[in-house]
Design a protein around this motif. Structure first.
Motif, PDB file in Angstrom:
ATOM      1  N   ALA A  76      13.282 -59.173  87.124  1.00 15.09           N
ATOM      2  CA  ALA A  76      13.528 -58.486  85.849  1.00 15.09           C
ATOM      3  C   ALA A  76      13.243 -59.399  84.668  1.00 15.09           C
ATOM      4  O   ALA A  76      12.708 -58.967  83.639  1.00 15.09           O
ATOM      5  N   ILE A  77      13.564 -60.681  84.806  1.00 10.55           N
ATOM      6  CA  ILE A  77      13.304 -61.639  83.730  1.00 10.55           C
ATOM      7  C   ILE A  77      11.803 -61.806  83.519  1.00 10.55           C
ATOM      8  O   ILE A  77      11.310 -61.808  82.384  1.00 10.55           O
ATOM      9  N   LEU A  78      11.057 -61.924  84.615  1.00 12.94           N
ATOM     10  CA  LEU A  78       9.620 -62.171  84.502  1.00 12.94           C
ATOM     11  C   LEU A  78       8.871 -60.958  83.963  1.00 12.94           C
ATOM     12  O   LEU A  78       7.778 -61.099  83.411  1.00 12.94           O
ATOM     13  N   VAL A 126       9.505 -69.042  91.501  1.00  9.64           N
ATOM     14  CA  VAL A 126       8.865 -67.739  91.622  1.00  9.64           C
ATOM     15  C   VAL A 126       7.718 -67.590  90.626  1.00  9.64           C
ATOM     16  O   VAL A 126       6.646 -67.075  90.973  1.00  9.64           O
ATOM     17  N   ILE A 127       7.905 -68.052  89.392  1.00  9.62           N
ATOM     18  CA  ILE A 127       6.839 -67.845  88.418  1.00  9.62           C
ATOM     19  C   ILE A 127       5.611 -68.688  88.759  1.00  9.62           C
ATOM     20  O   ILE A 127       4.471 -68.237  88.628  1.00  9.62           O
ATOM     21  N   CYS A 128       5.806 -69.906  89.251  1.00  8.04           N
ATOM     22  CA  CYS A 128       4.646 -70.746  89.585  1.00  8.04           C
ATOM     23  C   CYS A 128       3.975 -70.270  90.875  1.00  8.04           C
ATOM     24  O   CYS A 128       2.738 -70.155  90.931  1.00  8.04           O
ATOM     25  N   ASP A 129       4.741 -69.972  91.897  1.00  8.61           N
ATOM     26  CA  ASP A 129       4.143 -69.449  93.125  1.00  8.61           C
ATOM     27  C   ASP A 129       3.450 -68.118  92.872  1.00  8.61           C
ATOM     28  O   ASP A 129       2.366 -67.846  93.397  1.00  8.61           O
ATOM     29  N   MET A 196       3.543 -58.057  87.468  1.00  9.96           N
ATOM     30  CA  MET A 196       4.557 -57.594  88.401  1.00  9.96           C
ATOM     31  C   MET A 196       4.118 -56.283  89.031  1.00  9.96           C
ATOM     32  O   MET A 196       3.850 -55.307  88.330  1.00  9.96           O
ATOM     33  N   ALA A 197       4.001 -56.260  90.352  1.00  8.08           N
ATOM     34  CA  ALA A 197       3.654 -55.027  91.052  1.00  8.08           C
ATOM     35  C   ALA A 197       4.830 -54.063  91.008  1.00  8.08           C
ATOM     36  O   ALA A 197       5.987 -54.464  90.923  1.00  8.08           O
ATOM     37  N   GLN A 333       2.788 -58.586  96.424  1.00  7.35           N
ATOM     38  CA  GLN A 333       3.901 -58.159  95.602  1.00  7.35           C
ATOM     39  C   GLN A 333       4.806 -59.356  95.360  1.00  7.35           C
ATOM     40  O   GLN A 333       5.174 -60.066  96.298  1.00  7.35           O
ATOM     41  N   VAL A 334       5.172 -59.557  94.098  1.00  8.11           N
ATOM     42  CA  VAL A 334       6.077 -60.652  93.768  1.00  8.11           C
ATOM     43  C   VAL A 334       7.403 -60.483  94.492  1.00  8.11           C
ATOM     44  O   VAL A 334       8.047 -61.442  94.895  1.00  8.11           O
TER      45      VAL A 334
END
Length: 388
Positions: A76-78, A126-129, A196-197, A333-334
């Motif tokens: 949700a943040i990303l 999560v954001i870098c991967d 984001m998928a 999918q993230v």
């Protein structure tokens, strides 16, 4: 390898290659502190401050619990922000924890700083991967992920080494954390927003994603359990056996170095045999090395065993990421990558507490017992999935 040769050999467009380089740099410098340093320094510093081995292990587990809980909100943040804000939070959190641990390890600030740093870890992770997989050309995702994981392993290797050199200098360790935080934050300004998928929302949808990908859960969980257990226990075990933590710090460095330098081989095996077979091979290596590790001491033979076990653990996590990236025919999918990171985190939560507790009870047999149990059970579960 010079940047020009890298671009030529992989045929990645220059703009994409630059974005990948910035993501890798931000992730690498953060990894040095967030896993390489903190996973070893936190229990060691608290133990040396007179708080006990089990207290240090418990605090490290809380660090990973905060990472796990934060994972439920990171998507949700990303969706709503550019990478600058999450990476700022991440950098500030690990700088604060290092400062508190180095200057006031017995203070009440250790607990909130640890929890804050755990949230910062999952944001960066999560954001870098996610950006690595998003930016990678579809026909080169394995190589790009493998290169990224090589840097992640190198970051973990540097942690124990830096503690061995600078661990008694609070100013130097704090300055190192600030430098890493500034670099990661600066890189964030030039990164794209993560895509984001569309996935189902709510507890039911999240539970279904976990159930549909439970083999990923097993693979990543064991990777986190073994890796963080080794990083936290090896220095304490060496301190018990020899009176010095340095031998354990170097063994921890060799352990992670094995996974780092063998990532190209890991990627090649995955390309040829598939990530699921790669995971099975890595579980087998864990079983082979577990018992000899207990009687090898701290010499060359012990280092060779730790090197092999490091290859196995790094291969497990890479296999999980590559399975998630493939999306099983449904596209990346993230949300699935979050499952991988959270599963790794579950293992990391249990690992330090289980390792330090068993160290008190059975000494040098603690790590072999934990490895045998985790790898053996996982092989059984994966065989059940294959038959179903």
């Amino acid at each position: 390898m010079p940047a020009r040769l890298f671009l030529k050999s992989t045929s990645i467009p220059p703009a994409t290659a630059m974005s990948l380089a910035l993501v890798n740099l931000a992730s690498f410098v953060s990894q040095v502190i967030q896993i390489g340093v903190i996973d070893t320094l936190l229990p060691l510093a608290l133990t040396n401050a007179g708080l006990g081995e089990q207290h240090g292990g418990m605090m490290l587990s809380l660090y990973w619990i905060a990472d796990l809980v934060g994972g439920f909100f990171v998507a949700a943040i990303l969706r709503k922000t550019h990478p600058v804000i999450p990476l700022l939070i991440s950098s500030a959190s690990f700088c604060l924890l290092i400062a508190v641990v180095m200057y006031a390890p017995q203070s009440v600030w250790v607990l909130p700083a640890t929890l804050f740093a755990g949230v910062g870890l999952i944001l960066r992770w999560v954001i870098c991967d996610g950006l690595i997989v998003q930016l990678a050309p579809r026909d080169k995702v394995g190589r790009v992920v493998g290169f990224h994981e090589t840097l992640m392993g190198l970051g973990i290797v540097l942690g124990p080494i830096l503690i061995g050199w600078l661990g008694d200098d609070a100013f130097a360790m704090s300055g190192l954390a600030v430098l890493a935080g500034v670099i990661a934050f600066a890189c964030a300004f030039f990164l794209p927003t993560i895509e984001m998928a569309s996935t189902g929302k709510g507890a039911g949808a999240a539970l279904r994603r976990w159930m549909d990908n439970w083999d990923l859960v097993v693979i990543a969980l064991v990777a986190g359990f073994v890796e963080i257990c080794f990083l936290s226990v090896l220095p304490l075990q060496a301190q018990r056996d020899t009176g010095l933590a340095d031998a354990g710090l170097w063994m921890a460095a060799v352990f992670v170095f094995g996974g780092t330098v063998c990532q190209p081989l890991v990627g090649y095996i995955s390309d040829k045999a598939g990530p699921t077979k790669l995971a099975s091979l890595c579980f087998g290596l864990l079983l082979i090395g577990a018992v000899p590790m207990a009687v090898a001491g701290y010499g060359v033979i012990a280092a060779s065993i730790q090197f092999m076990l490091g290859v196995a653990v790094a291969g497990l996590y890479t296999a999980a990421v590559l399975i998630a990236a493939s999306g099983r025919g449904q596209g990346y999918q993230v949300g699935v990558l979050v499952i991988v990171s959270q599963s790794y985190t579950l293992g990391a939560i249990v690992g330090p507490s289980a390792g330090t507790s068993l160290l008190v009870m059975v000494g040098s047999w603690a790590l072999p017992v934990l490895v045998l149990g985790a790898a053996g059970l996982s092989i059984g579960l994966l065989m059940l999935r294959r038959q179903s």
